[in-house]
Design a protein around this motif. Sequence first.
Motif: not given
Length: 309
Positions: A93-119
């Motif tokens: 989870m840590s590596i994937a999120f850090l890799a995500a924010i290397e490519h997309i905005p922080l807020g967008t990455a947080v929102a996508i990651e948030f789908l996990g616990p919400l689901t």
Amino acid sequence: MSTPLSSPSLGVKPRAGVPVPAWGLAVGAMLSIQLGSALSMDMIAAVGPAGTGWLRLSLGALILLALVRPPLRAIRRRDVPTLLALGIATGLMSIAFLAAIEHIPLGTAVAIEFLGPLTVAAIRSHSAQALIWPVVALGGVVLLTEPWHSDFNAVGVGFAALAALAWAFYIVLTQRIGDRFTGIGTLSLTVPIAAITAAVIGIPQAAGHITPGILAAAAGLALLLPVLPFALEMLALRRMTPTAFGTLMALEPALGVLLGLLILHQQPSAFQFAGILLVVLAGAAAQRDGKRYQGLEQAENHADLDSIH
């Protein structure tokens, strides 16, 4: 959960000695997490996302082990696979999120990651109506990522989706092991495993780029995540209901957008503002029946101060 935090071993005063309101502690924990993510960008550029995750988790593990007695004697043979899986999920989870924010905005990455616990929360609610909120949040994510644009970054979105999946597994595994170990006890066991998991990719990625300055920065980031948020959330959960805490947690994607704007100068479009609003509303609405995102607080609701020196 409403009892004040008091522990002679910690030297913490009763509630009257803590002037910060409970909601302020919860928001402070979220700000610490998002600030740690935003400030990780320079390190990601220097040692890569996996190298950043490995250094941050390794130093976080050392800090936790300096503060906490891992409940090694309480481990039973059948606990080992779950603990290992939980640590691996944390590292991924840590590596994937850090890799995500290397490519997309922080807020967008947080929102996508948030789908996990919400689901996970929606599925575990056993209510068909609750399933609407992950769909609403997904609609917000579509507005955030704007896939109709030519600069849509599928790699970043893919890494963020992987982080969401890892977070979902983290929640399920935390619930499975939650009756056996306390939140801070679990962290003292699983964060070192997460660091070892991240080392597989992180060491080769960071090799030759580690300097004293990088190590000092990694130590500071480790304090921002997971050490400080855990302490603040633990304090908050002793003074507010789980439902109220879970509702506040829905603000985290918005805080990601805010810090991305202030620190990383990532200016959201009108569509992206609408998207983050949908994600936040979906997260808050999912709390209306008194159900919270199990595991969003990294099992702080099971926190036990007896394991702290």
